[in-house]
Scaffold this motif. Structure first.
Motif, PDB file in Angstrom:
ATOM      1  N   TYR A  65      49.328  42.900  16.493  1.00 35.27           N
ATOM      2  CA  TYR A  65      48.972  44.279  16.860  1.00 35.27           C
ATOM      3  C   TYR A  65      47.748  44.750  16.077  1.00 35.27           C
ATOM      4  N   TYR A  66      47.710  44.460  14.792  1.00 32.89           N
ATOM      5  CA  TYR A  66      46.585  44.954  13.991  1.00 32.89           C
ATOM      6  C   TYR A  66      45.360  44.038  14.064  1.00 32.89           C
ATOM      7  N   THR A  82      43.806  46.567  18.013  1.00 32.49           N
ATOM      8  CA  THR A  82      43.187  47.573  17.140  1.00 32.49           C
ATOM      9  C   THR A  82      42.161  46.982  16.166  1.00 32.49           C
ATOM     10  N   ARG A  95      39.369  55.006   9.497  1.00 33.70           N
ATOM     11  CA  ARG A  95      40.206  54.123   8.651  1.00 33.70           C
ATOM     12  C   ARG A  95      40.705  54.877   7.420  1.00 33.70           C
ATOM     13  N   ASN A 114      44.971  38.574   7.250  1.00 36.90           N
ATOM     14  CA  ASN A 114      44.886  40.037   7.222  1.00 36.90           C
ATOM     15  C   ASN A 114      44.342  40.591   5.925  1.00 36.90           C
ATOM     16  N   SER A 135      40.441  42.283   6.807  1.00 38.11           N
ATOM     17  CA  SER A 135      40.610  43.531   7.542  1.00 38.11           C
ATOM     18  C   SER A 135      39.711  44.641   6.979  1.00 38.11           C
TER      19      SER A 135
END
Lengths: 149, 149
Positions: free
Chosen positions: A73-74, A78, A109, B76, B80
């Motif tokens: 999902y991240y 997105t 963010r 991640n 990110s």
């Protein structure tokens, strides 16, 4: 044992999609946590006859699968890089891409971090809270693994 | 062998092998991660054969769970955008929002990401997307449909 875990995972998958799709502005963390709890409860109910060891492994496996969906999902709907890749494939100019994100890439963010209590804003200053500190400390471990400074 | 000990062992071996591979084979983090899975799996099988009594299914479930967690961590936490901002705030403890916005210049940020896409050969200027890029883009499109974004 595997079937129980997959069934619980399916319940998680459907619940969180339903929650996120119904309201885009809903707090995504709440949706994830709510569906995780429901799926774990279902797993415990499915695995009534299994022993502690099996239940522990099933829950651990389910948790990692949930984490995988969390990552998906991240990263994809997105994430920034996947959106950039999509735009590059559509032959959109670099300047247009920059103009599109110029206004709100960083501010959105920061708002997200503030909303989820990773940071705190006070008198135009930003402070890191304990949640944020834990995550940023884990970066030391990742930097060691990936051999980055 | 205790399950928790085995989980710690898997993380420890993965960390060691991954950092070893990343030391000699720089900037290929994901490839190195997948390469490290084979020796880790063989090693935990040997450890389980000598000191543990887990069945193959349970061992595989534990191994897959740990691999997913490790994968999510390295993909991640390292790259990110949100986490990069969070880490910067945590490092400084207290920072003014204006200074943060200056530090994270959107133009530099996006051109950096685009250059990353070019350098990893996911998108080649004259040819377009390679197989990996096509897979990533398909995942992005699927995720957009699933999450209604």
């Amino acid at each position: 044992m595997i079937m129980n875990t997959f069934l619980a995972f399916l319940i998680f998958f459907l619940t969180h999609i339903l929650l996120i799709r119904r309201n885009k502005n809903r707090d995504q963390y709440v949706a994830f946590i709510f569906s995780s709890i429901i799926s774990i409860l279902f797993l415990i109910n499915f695995a009534k006859d299994s022993n502690t060891e099996e239940l522990f492994i099933s829950t651990f496996f389910l948790s990692s699968c949930i984490l995988g969906i969390f990552w998906f999902y991240y990263t994809f709907p997105t994430g920034l890089s996947s959106r950039l890749l999509y735009m590059m494939n559509k032959k959109i100019n670099n300047k247009e891409i920059i103009n599109k994100y110029k206004k709100d890439l960083i501010t959105s963010r920061i708002k997200f971090l503030e909303k989820n209590r990773f940071i705190k804003k006070k008198n135009n200053f930003l402070f890191s809270l304990w949640r944020g500190k834990i995550i940023s400390k884990s970066s030391l471990y990742i930097n060691f693994v990936l051999n980055k400074k | 062998m205790n399950i928790i000990k085995l989980i710690i062992l898997i993380f420890f071996i993965t960390t060691l092998i991954n950092s070893f591979l990343n030391f000699f084979n720089k900037n290929k983090e994901i490839k190195n991660f997948f390469f490290s899975l084979i020796p880790v799996y063989l090693l935990i099988c040997i450890f389980n054969f000598f000191g543990g009594s887990l069945s193959l299914i349970k061992l595989n479930m534990l191994f897959i769970s740990c691999s997913i967690i490790f994968f999510v961590l390295i993909t991640n936490i390292y790259r990110s955008v949100t986490l990069e901002i969070l880490m910067y705030i945590s490092k400084k403890n207290k920072i003014e929002q204006k200074k943060l916005l200056k530090k994270f210049d959107v133009k530099k940020f996006i051109t950096g990401r685009i250059n990353n896409i070019y350098s990893s050969n996911i998108y080649i200027k004259k040819k377009g997307l390679n197989l990996q890029g096509k897979v990533l883009l398909t995942l992005y499109k699927i995720s957009k449909i699933i999450y209604n974004r």
